[in-house]
Design an enzyme around this catalytic site. Structure first.
Site, PDB file in Angstrom:
ATOM      1  CG  ASP A  46      -9.288  39.827  33.479  1.00  0.00           C
ATOM      2  OD1 ASP A  46      -8.867  40.675  32.678  1.00  0.00           O
ATOM      3  OD2 ASP A  46      -9.218  38.599  33.278  1.00  0.00           O
ATOM      4  CE  LYS A  80      -8.714  38.144  29.666  1.00  0.00           C
ATOM      5  NZ  LYS A  80      -9.681  37.973  30.757  1.00  0.00           N
TER       6      LYS A  80
END
Length: 328
Positions: A46, A80
């Protein structure tokens, strides 16, 4: 071969239920941490532009592939979209910059990092741009931009059409924002990533996402631990040392951290703990060989006091001279 189970997304994609969070992993050790994690069975990483270490994460990923630990197809890479890139014309260049840094042709999941649109900062001027528009200003602060989430989301959908992102989703959104987004989304969000731990259980949000077939990733599964150094939590708020957690850990023959992660996966969420040590990486992955009882799950959930550690309404004013609440 990794033994970590997967969650099936609304696109049919299989997202590993345990990943390595890369927030605050030091650049100098990051490539080695990625390789060590992959050897311990991790396939899910992530990442985010704002973490400032995607180049180093990419170096680790390349080593994982080159050393035959895993193929690209076996890996799950999340990144992101930062707050300064919400305008439609900046969304794809932002992902292309991330892909260049990671050394990849696509990400498996791309998320809107916050429901916060800030004034654009060119890549060549400062990257990652962080929160403050002009750090050299006499009174540096955040500068908001009037960009609807719909504009940003429709640009995110084009990333899927261009095969640059296999799945798209959001972070730090509440039910109302997701409900609004679903009214116009032609590509539904696959994942919501939010802060979740026994002090912040967010039961209604989880139930709503389940009803809409949106998978949920929990960040800050250990609660206060990530926030001491930032001055955003006090050691007295520790879940790792909480009597309820430690008693359950002793009963299970597991560590308090493993209990907190197990609580997360038994709720059906995906967990992404950060660690840089081989011992903790292996410990965090060893959560699929035991189960918490219904009573233990209830005891942990009963600790809820709606304590949010990662709250822009608090830290933006303290750190960036700007009051910027997104939660009530």
């Amino acid at each position: 071969m990794s033994s970590i189970p997967a969650v099936t997304l609304n696109t049919g994609a299989q997202m590993p239920q345990l990943g390595l969070g890369t927030w605050k992993i030091d650049k100098t050790t990051c490539p080695e941490v990625i390789v060590t994690a992959a050897k311990a069975g991790y396939r899910h990483f992530d990442c985010a532009c704002d973490y400032g270490n995607e180049v180093e994460v990419g170096q680790g990923i390349q080593r994982v592939i080159d050393e035959g630990i895993a193929t690209r197809e076996e890996l799950w890479i999340t990144s992101k979209l930062w707050n300064t890139y919400h305008a439609a014309e900046h969304v794809q260049p932002a992902l292309e910059k991330t892909l260049s840094d990671l050394g990849l042709g696509y990400v498996d999941l791309y998320l809107i990092h916050f429901p916060i649109a800030l004034k654009f900062v060119p890549f060549e001027e400062r990257y990652p741009p962080e929160w403050v528009y002009d750090p050299k200003a006499e009174h540096p602060g955040m500068i908001a931009e009037s960009i609807p989430i719909r504009e940003t989301w429709e640009a995110m959908e084009r990333l899927v059409e261009a095969s640059l992102a296999k799945n798209i989703g959001v972070c730090n959104f509440n039910v109302a924002l997701i409900r609004d987004l679903l009214n116009y989304a032609s590509v539904r969000p696959s994942v919501l990533q939010v802060e979740l731990h026994p002090l912040l259980t967010q039961e209604k949000l989880l139930r709503y996402c389940e009803s809409e077939e949106i998978a949920v990733t929990a960040f800050s599964s250990f609660g206060a631990e990530s926030y001491y150094a930032l001055g955003m939590a006090q050691p007295t708020e520790s879940l790792i040392k909480h009597d309820v957690v430690t008693n359950i850990a002793n009963a299970c023959g597991k560590s308090p951290g493993q209990v907190l992660l197990r609580w997360g996966v038994q709720r059906g969420t995906i967990v992404i703990p950060k660690s840089s040590s081989e011992g903790h990486l292996k410990e965090n992955a060893a959560i699929f060989d035991f189960e918490l009882t219904a009573e233990q799950m209830s005891q942990l959930s009963a600790l809820n006091i709606d304590r949010r550690f990662n709250d822009p309404g608090d830290f933006c004013e303290a750190a960036f001279n700007t009051f910027f609440p997104i939660y009530d």
